[in-house]
Design a protein around this motif. Structure first.
Motif, PDB file in Angstrom:
ATOM      1  N   LEU A 124       0.958  -1.316  -0.007  1.00  0.00           N
ATOM      2  CA  LEU A 124       0.038  -0.244   0.032  1.00  0.00           C
ATOM      3  C   LEU A 124       1.427   1.298  -0.349  1.00  0.00           C
ATOM      4  O   LEU A 124       0.463   2.147  -0.997  1.00  0.00           O
ATOM      5  CB  LEU A 124      -1.555   0.314   1.522  1.00  0.00           C
ATOM      6  CG  LEU A 124      -1.992  -0.731   1.310  1.00  0.00           C
ATOM      7  CD1 LEU A 124      -2.471  -1.573   2.575  1.00  0.00           C
ATOM      8  CD2 LEU A 124      -3.580  -0.387   0.141  1.00  0.00           C
ATOM      9  N   ASP A 125       2.154   1.379   0.582  1.00  0.00           N
ATOM     10  CA  ASP A 125       2.866   2.795   0.911  1.00  0.00           C
ATOM     11  C   ASP A 125       3.558   2.489  -0.875  1.00  0.00           C
ATOM     12  O   ASP A 125       3.531   3.771  -1.117  1.00  0.00           O
ATOM     13  CB  ASP A 125       3.573   1.599   1.882  1.00  0.00           C
ATOM     14  CG  ASP A 125       3.639   2.183   2.910  1.00  0.00           C
ATOM     15  OD1 ASP A 125       2.764   2.703   3.355  1.00  0.00           O
ATOM     16  OD2 ASP A 125       4.625   1.012   3.595  1.00  0.00           O
ATOM     17  N   GLU A 126       3.655   1.439  -1.446  1.00  0.00           N
ATOM     18  CA  GLU A 126       4.273   1.205  -2.789  1.00  0.00           C
ATOM     19  C   GLU A 126       3.238   2.352  -3.393  1.00  0.00           C
ATOM     20  O   GLU A 126       3.548   2.612  -4.469  1.00  0.00           O
ATOM     21  CB  GLU A 126       4.590  -0.257  -3.297  1.00  0.00           C
ATOM     22  CG  GLU A 126       5.481  -0.899  -2.582  1.00  0.00           C
ATOM     23  CD  GLU A 126       6.762  -0.330  -2.903  1.00  0.00           C
ATOM     24  OE1 GLU A 126       7.075  -0.430  -4.247  1.00  0.00           O
ATOM     25  OE2 GLU A 126       7.540  -1.085  -2.012  1.00  0.00           O
ATOM     26  N   ALA A 127       1.664   1.488  -3.657  1.00  0.00           N
ATOM     27  CA  ALA A 127       0.763   2.161  -4.189  1.00  0.00           C
ATOM     28  C   ALA A 127       0.501   3.854  -4.444  1.00  0.00           C
ATOM     29  O   ALA A 127       0.517   4.825  -5.250  1.00  0.00           O
ATOM     30  CB  ALA A 127      -0.874   2.210  -4.160  1.00  0.00           C
ATOM     31  N   MET A 128       0.938   4.291  -3.099  1.00  0.00           N
ATOM     32  CA  MET A 128       0.869   6.068  -2.623  1.00  0.00           C
ATOM     33  C   MET A 128       2.205   6.200  -3.297  1.00  0.00           C
ATOM     34  O   MET A 128       2.291   7.224  -3.808  1.00  0.00           O
ATOM     35  CB  MET A 128       1.170   5.650  -1.097  1.00  0.00           C
ATOM     36  CG  MET A 128       0.770   7.149  -0.308  1.00  0.00           C
ATOM     37  SD  MET A 128      -0.475   7.704   0.058  1.00  0.00           S
ATOM     38  CE  MET A 128       0.119   9.467   0.235  1.00  0.00           C
ATOM     39  N   LEU A 129       3.607   5.763  -3.102  1.00  0.00           N
ATOM     40  CA  LEU A 129       4.618   6.525  -4.048  1.00  0.00           C
ATOM     41  C   LEU A 129       4.488   6.153  -5.300  1.00  0.00           C
ATOM     42  O   LEU A 129       4.694   7.335  -5.912  1.00  0.00           O
ATOM     43  CB  LEU A 129       5.787   5.653  -3.393  1.00  0.00           C
ATOM     44  CG  LEU A 129       6.575   5.552  -1.947  1.00  0.00           C
ATOM     45  CD1 LEU A 129       7.131   4.165  -1.888  1.00  0.00           C
ATOM     46  CD2 LEU A 129       6.450   6.825  -1.383  1.00  0.00           C
ATOM     47  N   HIS A 130       3.815   5.524  -5.909  1.00  0.00           N
ATOM     48  CA  HIS A 130       3.738   5.359  -7.636  1.00  0.00           C
ATOM     49  C   HIS A 130       2.408   7.040  -8.242  1.00  0.00           C
ATOM     50  O   HIS A 130       3.124   7.127  -8.700  1.00  0.00           O
ATOM     51  CB  HIS A 130       2.133   4.153  -7.745  1.00  0.00           C
ATOM     52  CG  HIS A 130       2.254   3.867  -9.461  1.00  0.00           C
ATOM     53  ND1 HIS A 130       2.848   3.835  -9.742  1.00  0.00           N
ATOM     54  CD2 HIS A 130       1.081   4.600  -9.437  1.00  0.00           C
ATOM     55  CE1 HIS A 130       2.680   3.404 -11.660  1.00  0.00           C
ATOM     56  NE2 HIS A 130       1.190   4.033 -11.244  1.00  0.00           N
ATOM     57  N   TRP A 131       2.006   7.130  -7.006  1.00  0.00           N
ATOM     58  CA  TRP A 131       1.661   8.431  -7.042  1.00  0.00           C
ATOM     59  C   TRP A 131       2.391   9.749  -7.951  1.00  0.00           C
ATOM     60  O   TRP A 131       2.376  10.766  -8.022  1.00  0.00           O
ATOM     61  CB  TRP A 131       0.254   8.791  -6.149  1.00  0.00           C
ATOM     62  CG  TRP A 131      -1.139   8.291  -6.796  1.00  0.00           C
ATOM     63  CD1 TRP A 131      -1.777   8.413  -7.793  1.00  0.00           C
ATOM     64  CD2 TRP A 131      -2.179   7.507  -5.433  1.00  0.00           C
ATOM     65  NE1 TRP A 131      -2.736   7.513  -7.870  1.00  0.00           N
ATOM     66  CE2 TRP A 131      -3.107   7.209  -5.895  1.00  0.00           C
ATOM     67  CE3 TRP A 131      -1.718   7.647  -3.927  1.00  0.00           C
ATOM     68  CZ2 TRP A 131      -4.399   6.622  -5.839  1.00  0.00           C
ATOM     69  CZ3 TRP A 131      -2.882   7.010  -3.789  1.00  0.00           C
ATOM     70  CH2 TRP A 131      -4.026   6.341  -4.067  1.00  0.00           C
ATOM     71  N   LEU A 132       3.051   9.828  -6.659  1.00  0.00           N
ATOM     72  CA  LEU A 132       4.315  10.446  -6.398  1.00  0.00           C
ATOM     73  C   LEU A 132       5.337  10.739  -7.784  1.00  0.00           C
ATOM     74  O   LEU A 132       5.549  11.849  -8.999  1.00  0.00           O
ATOM     75  CB  LEU A 132       5.279  10.503  -5.003  1.00  0.00           C
ATOM     76  CG  LEU A 132       4.729  11.174  -3.743  1.00  0.00           C
ATOM     77  CD1 LEU A 132       5.738  10.716  -2.560  1.00  0.00           C
ATOM     78  CD2 LEU A 132       4.242  12.300  -3.918  1.00  0.00           C
ATOM     79  N   GLU A 133       5.309   9.384  -8.553  1.00  0.00           N
ATOM     80  CA  GLU A 133       6.051   9.234  -9.623  1.00  0.00           C
ATOM     81  C   GLU A 133       6.020  10.787 -10.605  1.00  0.00           C
ATOM     82  O   GLU A 133       6.626  10.843 -11.097  1.00  0.00           O
ATOM     83  CB  GLU A 133       6.224   7.766 -10.561  1.00  0.00           C
ATOM     84  CG  GLU A 133       6.678   7.213  -8.992  1.00  0.00           C
ATOM     85  CD  GLU A 133       6.762   5.760  -9.182  1.00  0.00           C
ATOM     86  OE1 GLU A 133       6.268   5.509 -10.415  1.00  0.00           O
ATOM     87  OE2 GLU A 133       7.451   4.904  -8.737  1.00  0.00           O
ATOM     88  N   GLY A 134       4.739  11.418 -11.147  1.00  0.00           N
ATOM     89  CA  GLY A 134       3.936  12.061 -12.265  1.00  0.00           C
ATOM     90  C   GLY A 134       4.796  13.288 -11.496  1.00  0.00           C
ATOM     91  O   GLY A 134       4.684  13.691 -12.690  1.00  0.00           O
TER      92      GLY A 134
END
Ligand code: GDP
Length: 198
Positions: A124-134
């Motif tokens: 779930l943290d990974e999913a959260m971090l995914h949003w930051l990539e954009g």
């Protein structure tokens, strides 16, 4: 401690309910029960700025606190994620709210991601971090509840998390923290003051 005077402004269930997107704000995110409320309260030297141990998943709102005197700086408590009993609908609402917030909020000066030092970088943290990539933003990872592990274990978890973030191409700062022992509070405050350009 400039965070001591933080005062609650509002809870927003939609982005258009947030205060004007001006000035600078710092957002706090983390899995339910990771220790986000405790970290916020410790930062602000307050017992119940954010409520500790409240029924996880109940608060689906973005809670905003203003830092006086000017109110140009804000702390933003994002709803905790990963609570098992949340319905698919609530989950979808959360995904959109947080995803949109992280992508669109111009005044967001940085994100503090809170993880239990015993369980860092969950999917779930990974999913959260995914949003930051954009849209990369300054990211600080707080490995909290450090009092629950030995110093050597804390060091190992810090290293492992650092490597995990690097592997994702994320340029983050990290630290260990304990709300219980009030460890790492000064480091956190110093960093946030820098982010706000205070
Ligand atoms: P949140 O759901 O992320 O806001 O987490 P809370 O701040 O409500 O904390 C969840 C639980 O972990 C509570 O029982 C807290 O007392 C406990 N907790 C939070 N921070 C610490 C810490 O630094 N050390 C220890 N030992 N327990 C903590």
């Amino acid at each position: 401690n400039p965070f001591r005077e933080a005062e609650f402004v509002l809870g927003a269930g939609r982005l258009d309910q947030l205060p004007d997107d001006a000035g600078a704000e710092i957002a706090f995110a983390g899995r339910s029960n990771a220790g986000k409320s405790s970290a916020l309260n410790t930062l602000c030297e307050r017992r119940a700025l954010a409520r500790v141990g409240r029924t996880p998943g109940r608060t689906q709102e973005i809670n905003v606190f203003r830092l006086p005197p000017l109110g140009r700086w804000r702390l933003v408590d994002l709803p905790g994620y990963g609570y098992a009993k949340v319905s698919a609908r609530q989950r979808a609402h959360w995904d959109r709210l947080i995803g949109d917030y992280l992508r669109e909020r111009r005044s967001l000066a940085g994100l503090v991601l809170i993880m239990d030092i015993r369980h860092p970088l969950t999917p779930l943290d990974e999913a959260m971090l995914h949003w930051l990539e954009g849209r990369p933003r300054p990211l600080h990872v707080l490995l909290t509840k450090a009092d629950k592990v030995s110093r050597s274990e804390a060091g190992r978890q810090l290293q492992a998390t650092r490597r995990g973030l690097e592997a994702r191409g994320l340029d983050a700062t990290l630290q260990t923290f304990s709300a219980l022992k009030r460890e790492g509070v000064e480091d956190l405050r110093g960093l946030l003051v820098d982010w706000l350009g205070a």
